[in-house]
Design a protein around this motif. Structure first.
Motif, PDB file in Angstrom:
ATOM      1  N   VAL A 163      -8.293 -18.309  19.896  1.00 25.11           N
ATOM      2  CA  VAL A 163      -9.369 -19.073  19.263  1.00 25.11           C
ATOM      3  C   VAL A 163      -9.433 -18.734  17.775  1.00 25.11           C
ATOM      4  CG1 VAL A 163     -11.873 -19.407  19.155  1.00 25.11           C
ATOM      5  CG2 VAL A 163     -10.730 -19.250  21.371  1.00 25.11           C
ATOM      6  N   TYR A 164      -9.344 -17.440  17.485  1.00 25.71           N
ATOM      7  CA  TYR A 164      -9.410 -16.975  16.098  1.00 25.71           C
ATOM      8  C   TYR A 164      -8.327 -17.644  15.246  1.00 25.71           C
ATOM      9  CZ  TYR A 164      -8.930 -13.637  12.261  1.00 25.71           C
ATOM     10  OH  TYR A 164      -8.827 -13.060  11.044  1.00 25.71           O
ATOM     11  N   LEU A 165      -7.100 -17.602  15.754  1.00 24.64           N
ATOM     12  CA  LEU A 165      -5.980 -18.143  14.990  1.00 24.64           C
ATOM     13  C   LEU A 165      -6.089 -19.663  14.839  1.00 24.64           C
ATOM     14  CD1 LEU A 165      -3.139 -16.968  13.917  1.00 24.64           C
ATOM     15  CD2 LEU A 165      -2.223 -18.286  15.811  1.00 24.64           C
ATOM     16  N   LEU A 166      -6.375 -20.364  15.940  1.00 21.98           N
ATOM     17  CA  LEU A 166      -6.402 -21.833  15.894  1.00 21.98           C
ATOM     18  C   LEU A 166      -7.603 -22.347  15.108  1.00 21.98           C
ATOM     19  CD1 LEU A 166      -5.168 -22.864  19.442  1.00 21.98           C
ATOM     20  CD2 LEU A 166      -3.930 -22.891  17.277  1.00 21.98           C
ATOM     21  N   ARG A 167      -8.759 -21.658  15.237  1.00 23.65           N
ATOM     22  CA  ARG A 167      -9.924 -22.081  14.457  1.00 23.65           C
ATOM     23  C   ARG A 167      -9.620 -21.994  12.955  1.00 23.65           C
ATOM     24  NH1 ARG A 167     -12.529 -22.852  10.917  1.00 23.65           N
ATOM     25  NH2 ARG A 167     -14.735 -22.568  10.427  1.00 23.65           N
ATOM     26  N   ASN A 168      -8.977 -20.894  12.549  1.00 26.07           N
ATOM     27  CA  ASN A 168      -8.649 -20.745  11.141  1.00 26.07           C
ATOM     28  C   ASN A 168      -7.684 -21.829  10.686  1.00 26.07           C
ATOM     29  OD1 ASN A 168     -10.288 -18.605  10.910  1.00 26.07           O
ATOM     30  ND2 ASN A 168      -8.676 -17.056  10.750  1.00 26.07           N
ATOM     31  N   PHE A 169      -6.754 -22.216  11.553  1.00 22.69           N
ATOM     32  CA  PHE A 169      -5.777 -23.236  11.169  1.00 22.69           C
ATOM     33  C   PHE A 169      -6.406 -24.623  11.162  1.00 22.69           C
ATOM     34  CE2 PHE A 169      -2.342 -26.214  11.551  1.00 22.69           C
ATOM     35  CZ  PHE A 169      -1.386 -25.682  10.700  1.00 22.69           C
ATOM     36  N   ILE A 170      -7.098 -24.961  12.279  1.00 21.75           N
ATOM     37  CA  ILE A 170      -7.664 -26.304  12.409  1.00 21.75           C
ATOM     38  C   ILE A 170      -8.747 -26.532  11.348  1.00 21.75           C
ATOM     39  CG2 ILE A 170      -9.026 -27.787  13.956  1.00 21.75           C
ATOM     40  CD1 ILE A 170      -7.413 -26.658  16.270  1.00 21.75           C
TER      41      ILE A 170
END
Lengths: 286, 330
Positions: A163-170
Motif C-alpha cells: 500500500v505504501y509503495l503503490l499509494r506513493n506512486f499512484i
C-alpha cells in the motif's frame, strides 16, 4: 615510463581487489552447481574443484542427482507447491493494495490521512508478533496446512509495504488526466482499471518481483502454517528438511538446493532492472 | 520414478487453485462495485472508498492488529495461556542462560553483519565505479539476493564441509586451509570459537549486494563537479572518499544500515538450517520457534516476540522516516 603505462600499472591493485571479491562471492555457488552434477562417489571422495583438472571430460557429470531429488525426494512436487503458493500470494496483496492505494490517492473520505499513516505504521510489526494467535485461529478454522491460509498470511504481511509503495506512486499520477476521465463520464472502476493500472505498471512490476521472491524464499511462514503437511510443503521447507535428514549426502543436497534457486535466478537475469528497483524499494519492508 | 500422470494431475490442481485464488479477489472488487451502483449517487460517493478499502482493513486487522495485541496479552500468561503470571515470562527471558546466549548472539549479528555488509558494500560500490566491467562485477555480488536463506545455507554448508585430516577435504574452506596453510581442518559449524562467525558470514554474503546497489546509486548521484573540485584542490582518493563521498551519502548509509540491523535482529533461517541454535549459536527468533513448537510454552514465546518488536520499533521508525525524506528529494 609513459603516463598511460603508469596509469595501467597503478590500476592493477584495484582490479585485483575487485576480481578477488567477485571470486570469493561466486565460488560458493559455482561449487554447489558443479557438485550437483557429479556422481555420488566423486562428491564424497574429492573436492568439486578437481573437475577442472579435466575440464573437457564430460563423463564426470551426470543428471542422476537431479532426477533423484525431483522424483524420489519430492522436490518436483515441492516446486509446484512453491508456484501454487507464490503466484496468488503475489497477486492477491497487490490487487488489494492497488484498490486501497487508489482510494487513498484519489477519493475523499473522512480519516484518509490518519488511516494511511496507521497502515504504514504497521510496517514495524515483525511477523513473529503474529505467529501464535494466527496459528491458533488457523487450527480452529482448519486453515493450517492449506493453500488459502498461507496465501492470506502472505497477503497480510505484504500489504503495508505494498500500500505504501503503490499509494506513493499512484499519488504522483497527473491530476488532470483523471479529472478529464471523470468529466468524460468514467466511473472510478473504469478510471482505475483503464488508466491508473496501466500507468502504474513499473511500480507494480517491481513490487510483484519483490513480493514473489519474498514468498518463494520464505521459510518461517511456511514452517509455521504448513509445517508437517507434506503435500503442500514448498521448496524451502523441503530443502531444510533434507538438510536435517540427509546432511552428508552432498550430491543430493546440492542438486536440491539448485532446484530451489532455479526460478529466482531466471527472474534475476531476465528482469534485472525491475528486480533492482523492487529491492531498493523493498528496503523498508518489515 | 513417479509417473508423469501424477504431475499432470498436480499441475491441473495448481492451476485451478491459482485461478480460484486470483479470480476470487478480482471478482470480489468488481461485484462489490457493481452492487453499490444500485444505490443512489450520494450514497455511492460515500460508500465506494470503504468498498475499495474494506478488504485491506479487514485483512490488516485480522493478520496484524489483532495478533499483535493478542501476543502482548499472551506474554503475561502461563505456557498454556490460562493463568496470569505477571512479568514471569520476561524475567525468564533475561535470566535464563540459553536466552542470554541468544541476546549475546543477536548483538554479535547486529554489530558484525551491519559493519561488514555496509562496509564491504560501500567499498565495492566505490571501487567498482572505477572499472569498465562494473556491471558484471556488481551482478555477481548482487546475485545471492535472489537466493533464499535456506539455499544460501546449503551453499555455505558445502563450503564449510569438514572431513578428518587423513582424507581429502571436500569443503572449499578446509581444503584451502589444509593445502595452502598446512593447518588442521576446522569444523566451522561445530567449533564454538568459529560457528557464530561462520553463520554471520553467510548473512554478509547475502546482504552485501543489497548495500552495494543502494550505495552505488547514491554515489552515482553525486555531481562529478564536486569530486573534480576536490581533486583540483589537491585531495587524494582517500580524502575524497572520507571527506566528500561518505558525508554526501550519509543518509543513504543510514537507510541501508537500519535495514541490515532489522535483518540481524530477525535472523532465523540461516541459524535454523545450519545449527538450529545448538552449540552456542542460538538467536532470539530461533529460540521463539523452539518455545512454540518444542516446549509448547506460548507465554515465553510471546514474550520473546514482544522483545523483538520493542527492539525493532525504533530502528524501523527511523528507517521509514529517512526513506520518506529520500523519496521527497527524488
Amino acid at each position: 615510463m609513459s603516463d598511460r603505462l603508469r596509469r595501467v600499472v597503478s590500476a592493477i591493485p584495484l582490479h585485483m581487489i575487485i576480481i578477488g571479491i567477485t571470486l570469493v562471492w561466486s565460488l560458493p555457488s559455482v561449487g554447489l552447481l558443479v557438485g550437483s552434477f557429479r556422481p555420488k562417489n566423486d562428491v564424497f571422495s574429492t573436492g568439486w574443484w578437481t573437475v577442472f583438472q579435466h575440464p573437457f571430460d564430460f563423463t564426470q557429470f551426470q543428471l542422476d542427482n537431479y532426477i533423484h531429488v525431483l522424483t524420489a525426494e519430492g522436490m518436483g512436487r515441492a516446486f509446484l507447491n512453491s508456484l501454487t503458493i507464490a503466484i496468488p500470494s503475489t497477486i492477491i496483496p497487490i490487487t488489494v493494495a492497488a484498490f486501497a492505494a487508489y482510494a487513498f490517492a484519489w477519493m475523499d473520505f473522512p480519516g484518509r490521512q490518519v488511516l494511511f499513516v496507521v497502515v504504514v505504521g504497521l510496517l514495524v510489526i515483525p511477523l513473529q508478533m503474529t505467529l501464535i494467535p494466527l496459528l491458533r485461529v488457523y487450527n480452529r478454522l482448519g486453515l493450517s496446512g492449506a493453500f488459502l491460509g498461507i496465501w492470506l498470511a502472505h497477503t497480510g504481511y505484504g500489504l503495508p509495504f505494498a500500500v505504501y509503495l503503490l499509494r506513493n506512486f499512484i499519488g504522483t499520477l497527473p491530476k488532470d488526466l483523471l479529472e478529464s476521465a471523470f468529466l468524460d463520464g468514467a466511473s472510478h472502476l473504469t478510471a482505475f482499471t483503464r488508466l491508473v493500472l496501466p500507468l502504474s505498471v513499473p511500480a507494480i512490476a517491481s513490487l510483484a518481483i519483490f513480493q514473489f521472491l519474498w514468498v518463494w524464499n520464505d521459510l518461517l511462514v511456511a514452517l509455521i502454517y504448513l509445517g508437517g503437511t507434506e503435500e503442500v510443503a514448498p521448496l524451502t521447507l523441503k530443502l531444510s528438511a533434507l538438510v536435517q535428514s540427509m546432511g552428508q549426502d552432498w550430491h543430493l543436497l546440492t542438486a536440491a538446493a539448485f532446484v530451489s534457486m532455479a526460478l529466482p535466478l531466471v527472474l534475476f537475469f531476465s528482469l534485472q532492472r525491475y528486480f533492482v528497483q523492487g529491492l531498493l524499494a523493498g528496503s523498508v519492508k518489515g | 520414478m513417479v509417473p508423469l500422470s501424477t504431475y499432470i494431475g498436480q499441475i491441473l490442481t495448481m492451476l485451478l487453485a491459482i485461478l480460484v485464488g486470483v479470480g476470487g479477489i478480482v471478482a470480489l472488487y468488481v461485484v462489490m462495485d457493481l452492487l453499490i451502483r444500485l444505490l443512489p449517487d450520494k450514497a455511492q460517493q460515500r460508500i465506494r472508498p470503504w468498498v475499495y478499502l474494506g478488504p485491506l482493513l479487514f485483512i490488516l486487522t485480522f493478520y496484524l492488529v489483532y495478533p499483535t495485541l493478542n501476543t502482548v496479552y499472551l506474554s503475561f500468561l502461563d505456557k498454556h495461556s490460562e493463568r496470569f503470571v505477571g512479568l514471569d515470562n520476561y524475567i525468564f527471558t533475561v535470566t535464563n542462560p540459553a536466552m542470554r546466549v541468544a541476546f549475546r548472539n543477536n548483538l554479535l549479528w547486529l554489530v558484525l553483519l551491519t559493519t561488514f555488509s555496509v562496509g564491504l558494500g560501500l567499498i565495492i560500490a566505490v571501487l567498482a565505479n572505477r572499472v569498465r566491467y562494473e556491471t558484471v562485477a556488481k551482478s555477481i555480488i548482487f546475485l545471492p539476493l535472489a537466493i533464499s536463506f535456506v539455499g544460501a545455507s546449503v551453499i555455505w554448508r558445502f563450503v564449510y564441509a569438514f572431513k578428518p585430516a587423513e582424507v581429502p577435504q571436500i569443503g572449499l574452506l578446509n581444503a584451502t586451509l589444509v593445502s595452502l596453510l598446512g593447518a588442521e581442518p576446522v569444523g566451522w559449524l561445530v567449533n564454538k570459537a568459529t560457528n557464530n562467525f561462520a553463520l554471520i558470514a553467510v548473512g554478509v554474503w547475502l546482504q552485501t549486494g543489497f548495500c552495494m546497489v543502494v550505495l552505488s546509486a547514491a554515489i552515482k548521484s553525486i555531481p562529478t563537479e564536486i569530486i573534480e573540485a576536490a581533486r583540483v584542490d589537491g585531495a587524494n582518493g582517500w580524502q575524497i572518499f572520507w571527506r566528500v563521498i561518505v558525508p554526501m551519502i550519509s543518509s543513504t548509509i543510514a537507510v541501508v544500515a537500519t535495514t541490515v540491523i532489522i535483518n540481524a535482529l530477525k535472523a532465523f533461517d540461516i541459524v535454523f538450517v545450519l545449527t538450529n541454535g545448538n552449540r552456542g549459536t542460538e538467536v532470539l527468533a530461533n529460540r521463539m520457534y523452539k518455545e512454540m513448537f518444542h516446549f509448547r510454552d506460548f507465554g515465553r514465546a510471546s514474550a520473546i516476540a514482544v522483545i523483538l518488536l520493542l527492539a525493532i520499533i525504533p530502528v524501523m521508525a527511523a528507517n521509514i522516516r529517512r526513506f520518506q525524506e529520500q523519496e521527497a528529494i527524488r
